[in-house]
Write a protein that holds these residues in place. Structure first.
Motif, PDB file in Angstrom:
ATOM      1  N   GLY A  18     115.900  59.631  24.168  1.00 29.66           N
ATOM      2  CA  GLY A  18     115.716  58.948  22.931  1.00 29.66           C
ATOM      3  C   GLY A  18     117.200  58.154  22.475  1.00 29.66           C
ATOM      4  O   GLY A  18     117.073  57.274  21.685  1.00 29.66           O
ATOM      5  N   GLN A  19     118.131  58.675  22.824  1.00 31.92           N
ATOM      6  CA  GLN A  19     119.768  58.218  22.404  1.00 31.92           C
ATOM      7  C   GLN A  19     119.868  56.934  23.090  1.00 31.92           C
ATOM      8  O   GLN A  19     119.505  56.319  24.249  1.00 31.92           O
ATOM      9  CB  GLN A  19     120.930  59.167  22.988  1.00 31.92           C
ATOM     10  CG  GLN A  19     121.918  58.654  22.694  1.00 31.92           C
ATOM     11  CD  GLN A  19     123.255  59.444  23.327  1.00 31.92           C
ATOM     12  OE1 GLN A  19     122.797  60.454  24.057  1.00 31.92           O
ATOM     13  NE2 GLN A  19     124.383  59.184  23.206  1.00 31.92           N
ATOM     14  N   THR A  20     120.499  55.808  22.238  1.00 27.79           N
ATOM     15  CA  THR A  20     120.578  54.527  22.706  1.00 27.79           C
ATOM     16  C   THR A  20     122.047  54.469  23.206  1.00 27.79           C
ATOM     17  O   THR A  20     123.012  54.788  22.660  1.00 27.79           O
ATOM     18  CB  THR A  20     120.482  53.551  21.218  1.00 27.79           C
ATOM     19  OG1 THR A  20     119.079  53.447  20.946  1.00 27.79           O
ATOM     20  CG2 THR A  20     120.897  51.987  21.861  1.00 27.79           C
ATOM     21  N   ASN A  42     117.349  52.742  25.967  1.00 20.87           N
ATOM     22  CA  ASN A  42     117.110  54.433  25.363  1.00 20.87           C
ATOM     23  C   ASN A  42     117.140  54.983  26.497  1.00 20.87           C
ATOM     24  O   ASN A  42     116.118  54.886  27.599  1.00 20.87           O
ATOM     25  CB  ASN A  42     115.829  54.324  24.673  1.00 20.87           C
ATOM     26  CG  ASN A  42     116.059  53.584  23.269  1.00 20.87           C
ATOM     27  OD1 ASN A  42     117.094  53.572  22.685  1.00 20.87           O
ATOM     28  ND2 ASN A  42     114.951  52.964  22.890  1.00 20.87           N
TER      29      ASN A  42
END
Length: 70
Positions: A18-20, A42
């Motif tokens: 989920g990290q960009t 993402n």
């Protein structure tokens, strides 16, 4: 004279689902220079050496962890 016989390990970047993240690719244009493209997406899967990243168009990229800009 001194010389290095061992290297300190590089600090490992930690990533989560989920990290960009963003990365840059350089493409030789065939004449006299390079074009640089920056992509953002993402993280959908974290592997040992690379990440699977989904961009805003739904494309899934395999990106090495050391190629991540941020």
């Amino acid at each position: 004279m001194a010389k290095i016989i061992g290297h300190a390990p590089k600090p490992e970047k930690l990533f989560s689902i989920g990290q960009t993240v963003s990365w840059t690719e350089s493409v030789f244009d065939g004449r006299c220079g390079y074009n640089h493209f920056t992509y953002t997406g993402n993280v959908i899967k974290v592997c040992r050496v690379n990440l699977h990243v989904e961009d805003q168009n739904g494309n899934v990229w395999e990106v090495k962890k050391d190629e991540i800009d941020n």
